[in-house]
Write a protein that holds these residues in place. Structure first.
Motif, PDB file in Angstrom:
ATOM      1  N   GLY A 139       0.817  -1.192   0.000  1.00  0.00           N
ATOM      2  CA  GLY A 139       0.000   0.000   0.000  1.00  0.00           C
ATOM      3  C   GLY A 139       0.858   1.252   0.000  1.00  0.00           C
ATOM      4  N   GLU A 140       0.209   2.389  -0.108  1.00  0.00           N
ATOM      5  CA  GLU A 140       0.899   3.673  -0.072  1.00  0.00           C
ATOM      6  C   GLU A 140       1.644   3.820   1.252  1.00  0.00           C
ATOM      7  OE1 GLU A 140       2.020   7.052  -2.017  1.00  0.00           O
ATOM      8  OE2 GLU A 140       0.534   5.639  -2.784  1.00  0.00           O
ATOM      9  N   ASP A 167      -3.706   0.249  -4.145  1.00  0.00           N
ATOM     10  CA  ASP A 167      -4.480   0.851  -3.069  1.00  0.00           C
ATOM     11  C   ASP A 167      -5.050  -0.268  -2.192  1.00  0.00           C
ATOM     12  OD1 ASP A 167      -6.074   3.358  -2.030  1.00  0.00           O
ATOM     13  OD2 ASP A 167      -7.533   1.727  -2.271  1.00  0.00           O
ATOM     14  N   GLU A 169      -7.399  -0.332   0.147  1.00  0.00           N
ATOM     15  CA  GLU A 169      -8.861  -0.430   0.251  1.00  0.00           C
ATOM     16  C   GLU A 169      -9.416  -1.157  -0.974  1.00  0.00           C
ATOM     17  OE1 GLU A 169     -11.407   2.416   1.712  1.00  0.00           O
ATOM     18  OE2 GLU A 169      -9.961   3.406   3.025  1.00  0.00           O
ATOM     19  N   GLU A 170      -8.853  -0.861  -2.121  1.00  0.00           N
ATOM     20  CA  GLU A 170      -9.267  -1.558  -3.348  1.00  0.00           C
ATOM     21  C   GLU A 170      -8.928  -3.038  -3.263  1.00  0.00           C
ATOM     22  OE1 GLU A 170      -8.146  -1.644  -8.119  1.00  0.00           O
ATOM     23  OE2 GLU A 170      -7.556   0.084  -6.891  1.00  0.00           O
TER      24      GLU A 170
END
Length: 251
Positions: A139-140, A167, A169-170
């Motif tokens: 993730g970021e 991402d 959440e995706e």
């Protein structure tokens, strides 16, 4: 075999820039420092573009390097490309695999939320490869998996792992849509031993100081914790990863 003697040579300057993430992202290249990592890269599907070798060092005759450019340099030039205090005689310029098609449909996945320490990240990747994980999603805010310290900490495991930036959440939503159980890591969860081994799962691991983002934990099917029996208030995230990965995969 080409021979480069100056640290000011344009090619040496260009390769030195690969110590910076921006240049790795721009060029799609990274450095693998030391004999072991060069050998592991050659054995993998990673494309080794160039091997830079110190004058006093010989390439093992069994290595398959017929399609690889080999450049000989004095020690001072090799040190210019090294990030360790004692370079091990060679460095390879490798092409970063183009891995952006990981399907979160069935398998065992790690979802990493802001793991910032390169040593921790390298240990997690090494453990994930050893445990036969399907892939690792970054993730970021995570350290770059092609950072030199991360690459060294993986001991070559990175070269055969499917790693992908995405991402989170995706990624979590895709796992849910595809019926892949999602396990977060949180002190407010259940003891990890209460969960049976899973044929397919996604495990969320979080930042060394803050843990997994609350918004992601709320989307997990269940949040787990590892009991602490001593005075320590937490486990190193790399150690926790190993315990949870091997428990959840069972066999």
């Amino acid at each position: 075999m080409e021979h480069i003697t100056s640290v000011h040579n344009p090619r040496i300057k260009a390769w030195k820039k690969l110590q910076r993430k921006r240049e790795r992202d721009r060029s799609g290249l990274f450095l693998a420092e030391g004999r072991h990592l060069v050998e592991e890269a050659l054995k993998s599907e990673v494309q080794v573009k160039v091997i830079i070798i110190e004058e006093s060092v010989e390439l093992p005759p069994e290595w398959q390097v017929s399609d690889v450019e080999v450049i000989e340099v004095p020690e001072k030039v090799l040190r210019e490309l090294a990030e360790t205090e004692t370079p091990q005689g060679m460095t390879a310029v490798c092409e970063r695999p183009d891995r952006h098609n990981l399907l979160l449909e069935s398998g065992r996945f790690l979802l990493l939320d802001r793991i910032q320490d390169p040593g921790n990240l390298g240990s997690i990747l090494r453990t994930a490869e050893a445990a036969g994980m399907t892939g690792v999603i970054f993730g970021e805010g995570c350290a770059d998996p092609y950072n030199g310290k991360v690459v060294r900490a993986t001991q070559g495991a990175l070269f055969s792992m499917h790693v992908q930036q995405m991402d989170l959440e995706e990624a979590v939503d895709l796992c849910r849509e595809n019926g892949v159980p999602i396990f977060g890591t949180s002190l407010s969860g259940s003891t990890f031993t209460a969960i049976a081994p899973q044929d397919s799962f996604a495990l969320l691991l979080g930042n060394e100081g803050e843990g997994v983002d609350e918004a992601l934990l709320e989307k997990a099917d269940q949040n787990l914790y590892i009991p602490i029996y001593g005075r320590s208030d937490s486990l190193n995230v790399g150690v926790a990863a190993g315990i949870l990965i091997y428990h959840l995969r069972g066999d």
